[in-house]
Scaffold this active site. Structure first.
Site: not given
Ligand SMILES: Cc1cc2nc3c(=O)[nH]c(=O)nc-3n(C[C@H](O)[C@H](O)[C@H](O)COP(=O)(O)OP(=O)(O)OC[C@H]3O[C@@H](n4cnc5c(N)ncnc54)[C@H](O)[C@@H]3O)c2cc1C
Length: 390
Positions: A180, A184, A256, A286, A307, A355
């Protein structure tokens, strides 16, 4: 009596929310995480030097339209009002550096072009005088942006940032990224459109600690998952990288990664939480100043992060899945391998190579836990995915 023994790999939001739900249903839950802290990428901690609550893996703002998810997080943390308002430093059409409001809104347009347009005038100005209407059938992100907003806005606000963030030219990205008109025509500079938005008062790690606080849950930190561990459990929920589960046998899914350059400042460094840098020549995307993510607190010192985004190498933290044509083909192969594996369900942002914002992660975790219980009731094995990665 225990309903069974389950292993969660990862103490991020996915592992914590699934673990909590299934602990409440009577399962014994073990959660392992390779890191020395819980919370996954949402991890927050107080900076020793300044006392500021810092978001170690990049700033996280909670925003959602999902009322059940909002009620869920509010059981475990007090959410403080927070509106994300992002600024960007970039070059105006005369090549002068300035600070502008994002997402591009009426304030940005009037300041950028030195005008005093009302909403309908601004709309006509962008559509009739800026947009490149010679582009009839845009195929790329660049064409699409030029057709919507014209060269000046495209170069100042989309081009450099996209190149730095994704490491590719916008002319190599598909037009579908920009569906889109990304502008705004009012003064609303609230970055997110969602109904609920806020920040947990004591940070995300404190919130996730409360989610994990259940007698049926045991957490083992600094414990890397090994597939041999699965033998001790009835089922595994794996929130680590999908390709990592299979020892990267078919190759690596592209990500990335981010490098954070920390610096401190006495006082207020930039006056806002997030300042983007639109110019390609500025190497970082940023600067985030973390005390502004907690406006209800007061700190003299400040801690900020520059960053930088680049392609992830094997030893780097995988942040953003690339998901272009090449990666999707490899993903399809890993999905097949996963579907042929018994006793494991892949969850979360790494397990499904997508993501995911935190609210979506929680929604999917709750749905996964409920789906698992339904399967268990009818004696069926849980599938490899409750949400298809493709
Ligand atoms: C830079 C960035 C900014 C973000 N900003 C926002 C935001 O502003 N708002 C928002 O809503 N969301 C945001 N997010 C998204 C948010 O980070 C995710 O929604 C969330 O972290 C997902 O949780 P998860 O448990 O699926 O994964 P993760 O948080 O990645 O947790 C996975 C865990 O598994 C562990 N792990 C992996 N492999 C193994 C292994 N083999 N053995 C043991 N442990 C392991 C890791 O150490 C990690 O602790 C952002 C993401 C990024 C990358």
């Amino acid at each position: 009596m225990s309903a069974g023994k389950l292993l969660m790999v990862g103490a991020g939001l996915s592992g914590a929310v699934i673990g909590r739900h299934l602990a409440e249903a009577g399962y014994d839950i073990t959660i392992v995480d390779a890191r020395d802290h819980i919370g996954g990428n949402c991890h927050t901690t107080r900076d020793d030097q300044t006392g500021v609550m810092v978001h170690i893996y990049g700033p996280h703002i909670f925003h959602t339209d999902d009322a059940e998810v909002w009620d869920y997080v509010n059981q475990f943390a007090r959410f403080m009002p927070y509106k994300n308002r992002v600024k960007t430093t970039s070059l105006d059409p005369k090549g002068q550096r300035g600070v502008f409001s994002l997402p591009v809104n009426l304030h940005t347009i009037n300041q950028f072009f030195g005008k005093t347009l009302r909403p309908d005038e601004a709309h006509d100005y962008i559509v009739n005088e800026q947009a490149d209407t010679s582009i009839e059938d845009p195929q790329t992100f660049e064409d699409q942006a030029m057709r919507f907003v014209g060269r000046d806005l495209y170069e100042a606000f989309f081009k450099g940032y996209t190149i730095k963030q994704w490491g590719v030219q916008p002319s190599e990205l598909p037009a579908s990224i920009l569906k889109r008109l990304p502008v705004r025509f009012n003064y609303d500079d609230n970055y997110f459109f969602h109904k609920f938005q806020g920040m947990p008062e004591e940070g995300y790690t404190a919130m996730i600690e409360k989610i994990l606080d259940h007698p049926g849950i045991t957490v083992q930190l600094e414990t890397v998952f090994d597939r041999a561990m699965a033998a001790d459990y009835d089922h595994v929920f794996y929130s680590g990288p999908l390709d990592g589960y299979f020892n990267f046998d078919l190759g690596r899914l592209g990500y990335r990664t981010l490098d954070f350059e920390r610096f401190t400042y006495e006082g207020d460094y930039q006056g806002c939480a997030v300042m983007n840098y639109g110019e390609e020549e500025v190497p970082y995307t940023r600067i985030t100043e973390h005390k502004h993510f907690a406006p209800w607190e007061s700190h003299d010192g400040s801690v900020c992060y520059r960053e930088f985004s680049r392609a992830a190498e094997p030893e780097d933290i995988p942040y953003y899945p690339i998901r272009q044509v090449k990666e999707k083909a490899l993903l399809a192969d890993y999905v097949k391998l996963a579907e042929d594996s018994a006793g494991v369900t892949f969850v979360g942002r790494l397990g499904t190579y997508r993501y995911l914002d935190m609210d979506v992660t929680i929604r999917e975790a709750l749905d996964t836990a409920r789906g698992f219980l339904q399967h268990a009731e009818t004696g069926q094995a849980a599938p490899a995915f409750f949400t298809a990665p493709l």
